[in-house]
Design a protein around this motif. Structure first.
Motif, short mmCIF file in Angstrom:
data_model
loop_
_atom_site.label_atom_id
_atom_site.label_comp_id
_atom_site.label_asym_id
_atom_site.label_seq_id
_atom_site.Cartn_x
_atom_site.Cartn_y
_atom_site.Cartn_z
N LEU A 121 0.80 -1.09 -0.04
CA LEU A 121 -0.20 0.01 -0.07
C LEU A 121 0.92 1.41 -0.06
O LEU A 121 0.70 2.03 -0.82
N GLN A 122 1.81 1.08 0.70
CA GLN A 122 2.81 2.41 0.94
C GLN A 122 3.35 2.79 -0.41
O GLN A 122 3.52 3.92 -0.79
N SER A 123 3.83 1.85 -1.09
CA SER A 123 4.71 1.77 -2.50
C SER A 123 3.61 2.54 -3.66
O SER A 123 3.97 3.38 -4.33
N ILE A 124 2.38 1.97 -3.40
CA ILE A 124 1.19 2.49 -4.40
C ILE A 124 1.23 3.94 -3.98
O ILE A 124 1.08 4.69 -5.07
N ALA A 125 0.72 4.38 -2.78
CA ALA A 125 0.88 5.79 -2.50
C ALA A 125 1.73 6.79 -2.68
O ALA A 125 1.54 7.86 -3.35
N ALA A 126 3.02 6.23 -2.56
CA ALA A 126 4.19 6.82 -2.78
C ALA A 126 4.39 7.27 -4.19
O ALA A 126 4.79 8.23 -4.74
N ASN A 127 4.00 6.07 -5.09
CA ASN A 127 3.98 6.49 -6.53
C ASN A 127 2.91 7.45 -7.09
O ASN A 127 3.18 8.10 -7.75
N ILE A 128 1.80 7.40 -6.46
CA ILE A 128 0.69 8.15 -6.89
C ILE A 128 1.13 9.66 -6.44
O ILE A 128 0.64 10.43 -7.26
N TYR A 129 1.73 9.80 -5.44
CA TYR A 129 2.13 11.23 -5.02
C TYR A 129 3.38 11.67 -5.74
O TYR A 129 3.40 12.86 -6.20
N SER A 130 4.36 10.72 -5.64
CA SER A 130 5.31 11.45 -6.15
C SER A 130 5.63 11.25 -7.70
O SER A 130 6.19 12.29 -8.37
N GLU A 131 5.46 9.95 -8.25
CA GLU A 131 5.42 10.04 -9.98
C GLU A 131 4.05 10.50 -10.55
O GLU A 131 4.22 11.10 -11.47
N GLY A 132 3.08 10.21 -9.90
CA GLY A 132 1.65 10.82 -10.80
C GLY A 132 1.29 12.08 -10.22
O GLY A 132 0.24 12.49 -10.96
N LYS A 133 2.01 12.52 -9.39
CA LYS A 133 1.39 14.07 -8.96
C LYS A 133 0.07 14.00 -8.40
O LYS A 133 -0.47 14.97 -8.47
N GLY A 134 -0.16 12.85 -7.84
CA GLY A 134 -1.68 12.79 -7.24
C GLY A 134 -1.84 13.44 -5.79
O GLY A 134 -0.86 13.69 -5.22
N ILE A 135 -2.96 13.16 -5.43
CA ILE A 135 -3.53 13.37 -4.06
C ILE A 135 -3.25 11.95 -3.09
O ILE A 135 -3.59 11.06 -3.59
N VAL A 136 -2.63 12.31 -1.88
CA VAL A 136 -2.81 11.31 -0.89
C VAL A 136 -3.20 11.76 0.43
O VAL A 136 -3.27 12.91 0.80
N GLY A 142 -6.03 6.36 9.69
CA GLY A 142 -5.36 5.84 8.55
C GLY A 142 -3.93 6.39 8.24
O GLY A 142 -3.14 6.11 7.54
N GLY A 143 -3.84 7.49 9.13
CA GLY A 143 -2.40 8.44 9.07
C GLY A 143 -1.27 7.39 9.56
O GLY A 143 0.10 7.81 9.27
N ALA A 144 -1.55 6.15 10.09
CA ALA A 144 -0.41 5.22 10.54
C ALA A 144 0.36 4.89 9.24
O ALA A 144 1.39 4.15 9.58
N ILE A 145 -0.15 4.91 8.00
CA ILE A 145 0.36 4.65 6.89
C ILE A 145 1.77 5.70 6.36
O ILE A 145 2.52 5.36 5.72
N PHE A 146 1.56 6.84 7.08
CA PHE A 146 2.40 7.88 6.48
C PHE A 146 3.84 7.63 6.61
O PHE A 146 4.94 7.90 5.91
N PRO A 147 4.51 7.08 7.70
CA PRO A 147 5.78 6.90 7.98
C PRO A 147 6.58 6.09 7.03
O PRO A 147 7.65 6.22 6.69
N GLY A 148 5.64 5.27 6.03
CA GLY A 148 6.40 4.41 5.06
C GLY A 148 6.27 4.92 3.69
O GLY A 148 6.35 4.26 2.68
N ILE A 149 5.24 6.14 3.53
CA ILE A 149 5.04 6.67 2.20
C ILE A 149 6.25 7.73 2.04
O ILE A 149 6.23 8.89 2.76
N ILE A 150 7.33 7.35 1.50
CA ILE A 150 8.48 7.87 1.27
C ILE A 150 8.44 8.90 0.07
O ILE A 150 8.20 8.33 -1.01
N ASP A 151 8.83 10.25 0.18
CA ASP A 151 9.01 11.02 -0.80
C ASP A 151 10.57 10.76 -1.50
O ASP A 151 11.56 11.10 -1.01
N PRO A 152 10.74 10.32 -2.65
CA PRO A 152 12.22 10.14 -3.05
C PRO A 152 13.06 11.00 -3.31
O PRO A 152 14.30 11.16 -3.15
N SER A 153 12.45 12.24 -3.59
CA SER A 153 13.34 13.37 -3.57
C SER A 153 13.70 13.98 -2.45
O SER A 153 14.83 14.56 -2.22
N THR A 154 13.11 13.44 -1.16
CA THR A 154 13.86 14.03 0.21
C THR A 154 14.29 12.78 1.12
O THR A 154 15.18 12.73 1.87
N GLY A 155 13.74 11.53 0.53
CA GLY A 155 14.29 10.59 1.38
C GLY A 155 13.15 10.38 2.88
O GLY A 155 13.49 9.56 3.66
#
Length: 240
Positions: A121-136, A142-155
């Motif tokens: 789930l984290q990988s899907i969300a990270a890609n939608i956000y970073s690659e697809g420029k979508g909304i997360v 549900g916010g328990a998922i955020f620590p694992g949704i990594i922005d590759p530009s910042t790490g």
């Protein structure tokens, strides 16, 4: 290019005793159903996904006080689109992230258990956000998922430096379940947000409908906020 007009609602796969007599937490039904309805009304195609392709309902969320009659009819009707998709819930391997413009993490206390480790789930969300420029987006726990949704530009987590909301620690205390959460060795949403470098914004009261938008991250505080959080996610999507 605007991301696709499709929304993916994440559902917890976890379940565990939380209520009296060993009754279990799981998916808080309206925290998925209300966003589902909002997205459909806004013209989105909506799919449901969980880390293992399974789910269990949260006991409290199926009781009369928390599942209004109109919602109950949809949930109990196996022919309704929502229930059909819930009964045939997708796994991350079934999902192509580029098909979606909104990722929405629904909740229930059980999210605290599996979302922190839900790599799919984290990988899907990270890609939608970073690659697809979508909304997360996420509501309540549900916010328990955020620590694992990594922005590759910042790490770092995508909520680093952002304002977010979620279920209050005070609410956990009022429900008398803070010790149970500690026994799961999981942080509260407030603590988790702080660990990610985010600023936690508290709702006026633990149960008041409240949502927070910061760029392409949209969060909501509790079950009462699921509807307005999804509306805010749509608004953020329209602004892309």
């Amino acid at each position: 290019m605007t991301p696709p007009r499709k929304a993916l609602i994440a559902i917890t796969s976890a379940h565990a005793p939380l209520y009296p007599d060993g009754k279990e937490t799981g998916l808080f039904i309206t925290e998925a159903l209300h966003p589902f309805n909002v997205f459909k009304a806004a013209g989105f195609t909506v799919d449901l996904v969980s880390e293992t392709g399974t789910y269990s309902p949260d006991w409290l969320s199926t009781t009369k006080d928390w599942l209004p009659e109109a919602d109950r009819q949809v949930y109990e009707d196996h022919e309704s689109e929502f229930r059909r998709k819930l009964d045939n819930i997708l796994k991350p391997s079934d999902v192509k992230w580029s098909d979606y413009g909104i990722f929405f993490a629904s909740a229930g206390h059980a999210s605290l258990i599996d979302y922190p480790d839900a790599k799919g789930l984290q990988s899907i969300a990270a890609n939608i956000y970073s690659e697809g420029k979508g909304i997360v987006s996420a509501v309540c726990h549900g916010g328990a998922i955020f620590p694992g949704i990594i922005d590759p530009s910042t790490g770092k987590s995508i909520i680093d430096g952002k304002k977010v909301t979620g279920f209050t620690t005070r609410g956990e205390e009022e429900e008398g379940i803070l010790d149970t959460i500690k026994s799961w060795k999981r942080p509260t949403i407030e603590a988790s947000a702080a660990d990610c470098g985010a600023t936690y914004v508290s709702p006026p009261g633990p149960w008041d409908a409240f949502t927070q938008t910061d760029g392409r991250v949209v969060t909501g505080a509790n079950p009462a906020s699921a509807h307005v959080t999804a509306e805010a996610a749509v608004k953020a999507f329209e602004a892309l």
